[in-house]
Design a protein around this motif. Structure first.
Motif, mmCIF file in Angstrom:
data_model
loop_
_atom_site.group_PDB
_atom_site.id
_atom_site.type_symbol
_atom_site.label_atom_id
_atom_site.label_comp_id
_atom_site.label_asym_id
_atom_site.label_seq_id
_atom_site.Cartn_x
_atom_site.Cartn_y
_atom_site.Cartn_z
ATOM 1 N N GLY A 37 0.751 -1.222 -0.083
ATOM 2 C CA GLY A 37 0.032 0.024 -0.048
ATOM 3 C C GLY A 37 0.894 1.356 -0.023
ATOM 4 N N ASN A 38 2.014 1.324 -0.361
ATOM 5 C CA ASN A 38 2.900 2.332 -0.659
ATOM 6 C C ASN A 38 3.786 2.207 -1.465
ATOM 7 N N SER A 39 4.550 3.143 -1.836
ATOM 8 C CA SER A 39 5.604 3.199 -2.764
ATOM 9 C C SER A 39 6.884 2.789 -2.363
ATOM 10 N N ALA A 40 7.775 1.992 -3.288
ATOM 11 C CA ALA A 40 9.082 1.752 -2.516
ATOM 12 C C ALA A 40 9.936 2.777 -2.061
ATOM 13 N N GLN B 291 15.901 4.193 11.561
ATOM 14 C CA GLN B 291 17.170 3.935 11.661
ATOM 15 C C GLN B 291 17.998 5.309 12.563
ATOM 16 N N GLN B 292 17.479 6.199 12.063
ATOM 17 C CA GLN B 292 17.996 7.540 12.530
ATOM 18 C C GLN B 292 17.426 7.685 14.082
ATOM 19 N N GLY B 293 16.154 7.334 14.232
ATOM 20 C CA GLY B 293 15.565 7.315 15.782
ATOM 21 C C GLY B 293 16.171 6.145 16.325
ATOM 22 N N GLY C 223 11.992 5.431 2.780
ATOM 23 C CA GLY C 223 12.408 6.762 3.430
ATOM 24 C C GLY C 223 11.877 6.467 5.007
ATOM 25 N N ALA C 224 10.837 5.556 5.195
ATOM 26 C CA ALA C 224 10.463 5.427 6.526
ATOM 27 C C ALA C 224 11.481 4.451 7.454
#
Length: 272
Positions: free
Chosen positions: A226-229, A240-242, A234-235
């Motif tokens: 239900g989302n683009s690659a 990873q940053q968090g 990006g998510a």
């Protein structure tokens, strides 16, 4: 230990043992916890030597876990499956040898490579399957932590490696303890990090180290997830940053509950 009478605990009589509670090796047995069992998959695994389509039994009370896992399987299955290779194998136990002074500990630390063959003979005498691959010493003050690393055939080998290491340490203490100035030993000093996630497992895996990968196309991401690659990627990067900021070990979303559900379904120690 006396087994509790099944007439007083009806769950025992109907808990999958055909009424024979004496076969259950758990202390203070009073019954059974029944957990819903779901099946996730299928997922094709391309190994180095064979290709299999597999399913994962998941014992859980968490809603959507099986559905989420199945959706991930569907996405990768639609993209050709997952490839996996085994990089290494090694079940460890890390006893601690204690000394009266740091200089005695240093002396023993330097002699460990020369003791490896003796330790191997003693350890492997306890099992047909345990093979001692290496002993890696770590010097900490007046103590030497020694990671005994085994291959254990088809077994996980946690008990196997414990029994083998215990005998090897006992034999070493009896045969050469005075010569090596060993005061005592403790079977585990936490450097094996048994059932605990630790940084040492990043570069010295405990168990089987597997490298797995798959490729998800943008079309599959949109249809199944239900989302683009690009947005999914990006998510992941944001996560990873968090995770780094939070001091997490790794940055997966919910691997732990999937593994725990699979271990419980297969009768394994969930803490492993």
């Amino acid at each position: 230990m006396a087994i509790l009478p099944t007439k007083d605990y009806p769950n025992i009589a109907s808990g999958g043992t055909q009424g024979d509670a004496s076969k259950i090796r758990v202390e203070n047995l009073i019954g059974f916890a029944r957990i819903p069992l779901g099946l996730a998959g299928p997922l094709t695994i391309h190994g180095e030597h064979q290709k299999n389509k597999v399913y994962a039994p998941l014992a859980t009370v968490e809603p959507t876990l099986v559905a989420s896992c199945s959706r991930g399987c569907k996405a990768f299955e639609s993209s050709g499956g997952i490839h996996a290779v085994v990089l290494s194998e090694g079940m460890s136990r890390a006893p601690v040898f204690r000394f009266a002074s740091p200089i005695d500990a240093v002396s023993f630390y330097r002699q460990v490579p020369g003791l490896e063959e003796e330790l191997r003979c003693w350890a492997e005498d306890t099992s047909r399957f345990a093979k001692l691959e290496k002993v890696v010493p770590h010097l900490l003050g007046k103590d030497v932590h020694a990671r005994f690393v085994y291959t254990c055939g088809d077994a996980s080998g946690q008990n196997m490696s414990t029994i083998a290491t215990h005998k090897a340490c006992q034999k070493l203490l009896a045969a050469r303890g005075t010569e090596l100035k060993i005061i005592d030993f403790q079977l585990e000093g936490q450097m094996a990090s048994d059932k605990k996630f630790a940084n040492i497992h990043v570069y010295e895996p405990r168990g089987v180290q597997v490298f797995a990968w798959g490729v998800l196309s943008d079309a599959v991401c949109k249809v199944v997830l239900g989302n683009s690659a690009a947005r999914i990627h990006g998510a992941v990067m944001i996560g990873q940053q968090g995770a780094i900021r939070a001091g997490m070990m790794g940055s997966n979303v919910n691997v732990a509950n999937i593994l725990a559900a699979m271990f419980i379904a297969c009768g394994q120690d969930a803490a492993s």
